[in-house]
Scaffold this motif. Sequence first.
Motif, PDB file in Angstrom:
ATOM      1  N   GLY A 159       0.783  -1.225   0.000  1.00  0.00           N
ATOM      2  CA  GLY A 159       0.000   0.000   0.000  1.00  0.00           C
ATOM      3  C   GLY A 159       0.811   1.269   0.000  1.00  0.00           C
ATOM      4  N   THR A 160       2.133   1.163  -0.067  1.00  0.00           N
ATOM      5  CA  THR A 160       3.003   2.334  -0.054  1.00  0.00           C
ATOM      6  C   THR A 160       3.943   2.288  -1.255  1.00  0.00           C
ATOM      7  OG1 THR A 160       2.980   2.400   2.351  1.00  0.00           O
ATOM      8  CG2 THR A 160       4.740   3.611   1.276  1.00  0.00           C
ATOM      9  N   GLU A 217       1.244   6.794   0.588  1.00  0.00           N
ATOM     10  CA  GLU A 217       0.478   5.766   1.280  1.00  0.00           C
ATOM     11  C   GLU A 217      -0.931   5.865   0.712  1.00  0.00           C
ATOM     12  OE1 GLU A 217       1.062   5.392   5.624  1.00  0.00           O
ATOM     13  OE2 GLU A 217       2.469   7.054   5.316  1.00  0.00           O
ATOM     14  N   TRP A 218      -1.294   4.901  -0.101  1.00  0.00           N
ATOM     15  CA  TRP A 218      -2.529   4.976  -0.875  1.00  0.00           C
ATOM     16  C   TRP A 218      -3.788   4.916  -0.020  1.00  0.00           C
ATOM     17  CZ3 TRP A 218      -1.816   6.782  -5.532  1.00  0.00           C
ATOM     18  CH2 TRP A 218      -0.575   6.595  -6.134  1.00  0.00           C
ATOM     19  N   ASP A 219      -3.737   4.214   1.105  1.00  0.00           N
ATOM     20  CA  ASP A 219      -4.909   4.109   1.980  1.00  0.00           C
ATOM     21  C   ASP A 219      -4.484   4.422   3.403  1.00  0.00           C
ATOM     22  OD1 ASP A 219      -7.486   3.703   2.837  1.00  0.00           O
ATOM     23  OD2 ASP A 219      -7.335   1.519   2.873  1.00  0.00           O
TER      24      ASP A 219
END
Length: 105
Positions: A19-20, A41-43
Amino acid sequence: MAQLLDAPIGKSVADDSAGTTSCAYPPGEAGSYAQADIAIEWDHGDAPSFERQLVNAFGDSDVGRMVAHNVQLGDEASYSSEGVLSIRTGKALVTITLPMRPDSE
Protein backbone atom coordinates in the motif's frame (compact mmCIF):
# COMPACT_ATOMS: atom_id res chain seq x y z
CA MET A 1 6.08 6.41 -9.75
CA ALA A 2 7.96 7.54 -12.87
CA GLN A 3 4.62 7.81 -14.69
CA LEU A 4 3.10 9.86 -11.87
CA LEU A 5 6.01 12.32 -11.90
CA ASP A 6 6.48 12.15 -15.68
CA ALA A 7 10.21 12.06 -15.00
CA PRO A 8 12.98 9.54 -14.29
CA ILE A 9 13.31 8.50 -10.65
CA GLY A 10 15.80 6.66 -8.50
CA LYS A 11 15.46 3.22 -7.00
CA SER A 12 12.59 2.52 -4.64
CA VAL A 13 13.26 3.42 -1.03
CA ALA A 14 13.99 0.43 1.19
CA ASP A 15 10.89 0.87 3.35
CA ASP A 16 8.43 0.07 0.57
CA SER A 17 5.54 -1.92 2.01
CA ALA A 18 2.06 -3.03 1.00
CA GLY A 19 0.00 0.00 0.00
CA THR A 20 3.00 2.33 -0.05
CA THR A 21 5.03 3.54 -3.03
CA SER A 22 8.39 5.24 -2.37
CA CYS A 23 11.23 6.60 -4.46
CA ALA A 24 14.00 9.19 -4.62
CA TYR A 25 13.65 12.07 -7.08
CA PRO A 26 15.66 12.92 -9.04
CA PRO A 27 17.88 9.87 -9.12
CA GLY A 28 21.15 10.47 -7.37
CA GLU A 29 23.50 9.25 -4.73
CA ALA A 30 21.96 8.59 -1.32
CA GLY A 31 23.98 11.42 0.29
CA SER A 32 23.18 13.94 -2.43
CA TYR A 33 21.42 17.15 -1.37
CA ALA A 34 19.84 17.35 -4.83
CA GLN A 35 17.12 14.77 -4.24
CA ALA A 36 13.85 14.34 -2.41
CA ASP A 37 12.34 11.18 -0.97
CA ILE A 38 8.71 10.73 -1.97
CA ALA A 39 6.30 8.24 -0.41
CA ILE A 40 2.63 7.69 -1.18
CA GLU A 41 0.48 5.77 1.28
CA TRP A 42 -2.53 4.98 -0.87
CA ASP A 43 -4.91 4.11 1.98
CA HIS A 44 -3.53 6.06 4.92
CA GLY A 45 -6.96 6.58 6.45
CA ASP A 46 -7.95 9.52 8.62
CA ALA A 47 -5.01 9.60 11.03
CA PRO A 48 -3.16 12.94 10.94
CA SER A 49 0.39 12.99 9.59
CA PHE A 50 3.19 13.84 12.00
CA GLU A 51 3.46 17.31 10.43
CA ARG A 52 -0.29 17.87 10.95
CA GLN A 53 0.12 16.80 14.59
CA LEU A 54 2.84 19.43 14.98
CA VAL A 55 0.58 22.12 13.47
CA ASN A 56 -2.23 21.08 15.81
CA ALA A 57 0.05 21.00 18.87
CA PHE A 58 1.71 24.39 18.33
CA GLY A 59 -1.25 26.24 16.84
CA ASP A 60 -1.00 29.39 14.77
CA SER A 61 1.55 31.18 16.96
CA ASP A 62 4.75 32.69 15.52
CA VAL A 63 6.82 29.96 17.20
CA GLY A 64 4.37 27.29 16.02
CA ARG A 65 4.66 28.42 12.39
CA MET A 66 8.45 28.05 12.65
CA VAL A 67 8.02 24.39 13.70
CA ALA A 68 5.26 23.47 11.20
CA HIS A 69 2.63 25.32 9.22
CA ASN A 70 -0.29 24.73 6.88
CA VAL A 71 0.22 24.66 3.12
CA GLN A 72 -2.52 25.11 0.50
CA LEU A 73 -2.21 21.73 -1.28
CA GLY A 74 -4.59 18.78 -1.58
CA ASP A 75 -7.31 18.40 1.06
CA GLU A 76 -4.84 19.15 3.87
CA ALA A 77 -1.11 19.81 3.83
CA SER A 78 1.60 20.75 6.33
CA TYR A 79 5.30 21.58 6.11
CA SER A 80 7.71 21.13 9.03
CA SER A 81 11.03 22.75 9.82
CA GLU A 82 12.56 19.28 9.33
CA GLY A 83 11.96 19.65 5.58
CA VAL A 84 8.96 17.31 5.40
CA LEU A 85 5.87 18.18 3.35
CA SER A 86 2.83 15.97 3.92
CA ILE A 87 -0.18 16.26 1.63
CA ARG A 88 -3.46 14.42 2.17
CA THR A 89 -5.87 13.93 -0.72
CA GLY A 90 -8.80 11.69 0.14
CA LYS A 91 -7.36 8.62 1.90
CA ALA A 92 -3.92 9.00 0.28
CA LEU A 93 -1.02 10.65 2.09
CA VAL A 94 1.91 11.94 0.05
CA THR A 95 5.05 12.64 2.07
CA ILE A 96 7.94 14.51 0.47
CA THR A 97 11.14 14.76 2.46
CA LEU A 98 13.37 17.52 1.14
CA PRO A 99 17.07 17.51 1.90
CA MET A 100 18.28 19.98 4.49
CA ARG A 101 21.47 21.77 3.52
CA PRO A 102 24.24 21.67 6.12
CA ASP A 103 24.04 25.46 6.63
CA SER A 104 20.23 25.62 7.05
CA GLU A 105 18.62 25.88 10.46
